[in-house]
Scaffold this motif. Structure first.
Motif, mmCIF file in Angstrom:
data_model
loop_
_atom_site.group_PDB
_atom_site.id
_atom_site.type_symbol
_atom_site.label_atom_id
_atom_site.label_comp_id
_atom_site.label_asym_id
_atom_site.label_seq_id
_atom_site.Cartn_x
_atom_site.Cartn_y
_atom_site.Cartn_z
ATOM 1 N N LEU A 268 -127.524 1.415 24.533
ATOM 2 C CA LEU A 268 -126.485 2.436 24.715
ATOM 3 C C LEU A 268 -126.510 2.994 26.138
ATOM 4 O O LEU A 268 -125.456 3.225 26.755
ATOM 5 N N ALA A 269 -127.727 3.207 26.657
ATOM 6 C CA ALA A 269 -127.846 3.714 28.028
ATOM 7 C C ALA A 269 -127.315 2.692 29.023
ATOM 8 O O ALA A 269 -126.634 3.050 30.003
ATOM 9 N N ASN A 270 -127.575 1.416 28.795
ATOM 10 C CA ASN A 270 -127.059 0.361 29.679
ATOM 11 C C ASN A 270 -125.539 0.291 29.621
ATOM 12 O O ASN A 270 -124.883 0.049 30.647
ATOM 13 N N LEU A 271 -124.992 0.519 28.432
ATOM 14 C CA LEU A 271 -123.538 0.512 28.292
ATOM 15 C C LEU A 271 -122.913 1.629 29.119
ATOM 16 O O LEU A 271 -121.899 1.430 29.812
ATOM 17 N N GLY A 272 -123.518 2.821 29.072
ATOM 18 C CA GLY A 272 -123.009 3.936 29.877
ATOM 19 C C GLY A 272 -123.105 3.647 31.364
ATOM 20 O O GLY A 272 -122.172 3.948 32.138
ATOM 21 N N ALA A 273 -124.231 3.052 31.802
ATOM 22 C CA ALA A 273 -124.404 2.721 33.218
ATOM 23 C C ALA A 273 -123.376 1.695 33.664
ATOM 24 O O ALA A 273 -122.822 1.775 34.773
ATOM 25 N N SER A 274 -123.064 0.714 32.810
ATOM 26 C CA SER A 274 -122.066 -0.316 33.146
ATOM 27 C C SER A 274 -120.673 0.292 33.263
ATOM 28 O O SER A 274 -119.876 -0.120 34.127
ATOM 29 N N ALA A 275 -120.356 1.277 32.407
ATOM 30 C CA ALA A 275 -119.045 1.932 32.469
ATOM 31 C C ALA A 275 -118.864 2.663 33.795
ATOM 32 O O ALA A 275 -117.789 2.600 34.424
#
Length: 609
Positions: A268-275
């Motif tokens: 989930l944290a990686n998804l936020g960073a990618s956004a």
């Protein structure tokens, strides 16, 4: 602000791991010098090739635009075809170098793995025997052994990727600067969230791994119980299979649940960073398209920008990911280096003297006090014992009386906390440990059965002497193992144990005779036997004792036993209770005393009759 403080704390913790990075690189260098040089050269070349490709792509697009407007102009087409050929050659070269780099990494990996295995084996041999009785030691060994084989190579690979990506990124930054000084900064900002995620979750995964080491070892223990032959019969007889299978499943479910939760949070944290990175990319690209509409840049420039920014962002994310992985690997490698730095306590004296070749007067325990590590109770307290040279001495007593402790102290597996043990009036600590142990041959209470040939099993008693087959046969005859060996399919060349194909398993008593032969092979002045006939019947025991008296002629022997039928044939018998000698004398003398020995003798006689 809280996140920034969290990141600052993680980075500060990472700096404390830097010595492990240098030691890891030195370790890889020591294991594979030439291959590391080749690896570094390939990385530099690989790092520059993407920039060359991006630059050639821009040249190709700028050549094609006027060529399309001018029709089939050979000069323009030829120039474009040459650029296409160059780009193709660069891509082919990159593929070739990539394959070559994978091969070099494989060679490095194997060399480093063997080098680290050797370091762990050396430390495991050199470490104090006491460490094997401390649970914390097994936690450390488990942590060191579990990751030691691949972490240094992974660290090297991460470091290589960091070098390669840094070269590519610097070149891409130079390309982007011509379109706006703020673009490299935007590139950096777009990847910082991903870096934060890597550092944070690397640390959280490591802390979880440390916290669950004991549980992980216990799960391996259950797995071992369920799959090893030595437990198979009892698990079936007592119906323990389901019990241990259930215990393993429950423990693994707990570990798996925690690990999956960590992975979910990290995803989930990686998804936020990618956004965040995607939004910044869109802003930069929109600005560049606007510049093209205004005619300030060409289509080739636009293609160059897109490739440079997109690749730069990927490279930057990889680079920061490499930093996070390097940090993670340094955390794990700390366990390997901590294990390798465990200091032994039983060491050679700085002023070690020449070791004697014989025992002339005897061995003396002088006011010895000894406690096992982690125990408050003394196994021996102000203990005194004299063992004259050339005699067979039996030490008898109940379990826990301290009999086997004498063996461990004589072999310097431990050193006493108080008092000393003397060999012909010289403290054992004055002799080099390995030289002292060459003077002693031992049969332990739980003899080891090696999955090797009979001759090798016996020959292990003195590997430095490279015993001949005739010497091995003599040792087997002295131990009463000859009949056992004659029944085996290939005699002394029979493979023992069931671990490997065509192996032959022995009974407990047969293994004990092989171990006795191994002990007898070493022509040492002191023989120590701990329960040497525990797996023998009474007839075999009497025959063995007669053989042993002949074998021990002119040597000193200590027999630790609870069997009074063996003890009665000794020259001197010492009775131990609660860490002290309570009676001493010959069999007949102790019977006349009518104390503990006489009472125990009568009890054994009554049981046997």
């Amino acid at each position: 602000m809280k996140s920034l403080r969290h990141l600052k704390i993680k980075l500060k913790g990472g700096l404390s791991q830097l010595p492990y990075l240098l030691r890891s690189l030195m370790l890889v260098w020591a294991a594979a010098k030439k291959w590391t040089i080749v690896w570094a050269i390939l990385l530099v070349v690989q790092g520059l090739l993407p920039v060359v490709t991006v630059y050639l792509t821009q040249q190709l697009i700028d050549n094609l635009v006027p060529a399309l407007g001018a029709g089939a102009n050979w000069e323009k087409v030829r120039s474009s075809l040459m650029l296409v050929a160059l780009i193709g050659s660069i891509i082919l070269l990159s593929q070739i170098l990539g394959s070559l780099l994978n091969w070099v990494r494989t060679v490095q990996s194997e060399l480093v793995r063997d080098y680290i295995s050797n370091l762990i084996h050396e430390k495991s041999i050199a470490i104090d025997y006491a460490f094997y009785e401390i649970p914390e030691y097994y936690d450390r060994l488990h942590r060191a052994r579990q990751d030691a084989y691949f972490r240094p190579v992974t660290l090297l690979e991460n470091g290589g990727n960091l070098l390669q990506n840094s070269i590519t990124l610097m070149a891409m930054a130079v390309v982007l600067t011509r379109f706006g000084i703020w673009l490299p900064l935007a590139l950096l900002i777009s990847t910082l969230p991903a870096f934060y995620v890597v550092v944070r979750y690397s640390n959280e995964n490591y802390q979880w791994w440390l916290r669950t080491t004991a549980d992980e070892r216990r799960s391996w223990y259950y797995y071992w119980l369920l799959t090893e032959m030595q437990y198979a019969a009892e698990l079936r007889l007592f119906g323990l299979g389901e019990h241990f299978k259930s215990a393993y499943r429950i423990l693994r479910r707990k570990l798996r649940s925690e690990r999956v939760q960590l992975a979910r949070n990290e995803s989930l944290a990686n998804l936020g960073a990618s956004a965040i990175a995607l939004v910044l990319t869109a802003v930069a690209l929109a600005w560049m398209v606007w510049q093209a509409i205004l005619g300030r840049v060409t289509l080739g420039d636009l293609a160059l920008f897109y490739q440079a920014f997109d690749r730069g962002q990927n490279v930057m994310r990889s680079l920061l990911g490499n930093l996070g992985q390097i940090y993670s690997n340094m955390l794990f490698l700390g366990n390997l280096f901590e294990f390798l730095e465990l200091p032994p306590q039983t060491i050679d004296s700085p002023s070690a003297r020449m070791t004697p070749t014989s025992l002339k007067r005897g061995i003396c325990f002088d006011r010895v006090t000894f406690r096992y590590p982690g125990s408050q109770k003394a196994a021996l307290q102000n203990f005194n014992l004299a063992i004259p040279a050339g005699k067979i001495v039996a030490i008898v007593g109940a379990n826990g009386a301290g009999k086997s402790t004498l063996l461990k102290l004589l072999c310097r597996l431990y050193d006493p906390q108080e008092g000393n043990i003397k060999w012909d009036d010289v403290d054992l600590r004055e002799f080099p440990i390995q030289h002292l142990r060459r003077l002693i041959t031992v049969l332990f209470q739980q003899p080891v059965g090696y999955n090797a040939s009979v001759a090798e099993n016996i020959g292990f008693g003195d590997v430095t002497a490279s015993a001949s087959l005739s010497e091995i046969i003599d040792a087997a005859r002295g131990a009463g193992a000859e009949e056992v060996i004659d029944r085996l399919p290939k005699g002394y060349h029979t493979l023992l144990g069931k671990l490997f194909e065509s192996g032959t398993e022995l009974s407990g008593g047969e293994w004990q005779r092989i171990a006795l032969a191994r002990a007898f092979l070493r022509q040492a002045p002191l023989i120590i036997l701990d329960e040497p006939t525990s797996a023998m019947d009474s007839w075999a025991e009497a025959d063995w004792m007669e053989r042993f008296r002949q074998l021990a002629l002119f040597r000193t022997a200590i027999i630790i036993t609870h069997r009074f039928t063996i003890a009665r044939r000794a020259d001197i018998i010492h009775v131990m209770a609660d860490g002290q000698i309570v009676e001493s004398g010959s069999h007949d003398e102790l019977l006349v005393l009518g104390k503990l020995y006489a009472q125990s003798w009568q009890a054994q006689i009554n049981v046997n009759s």
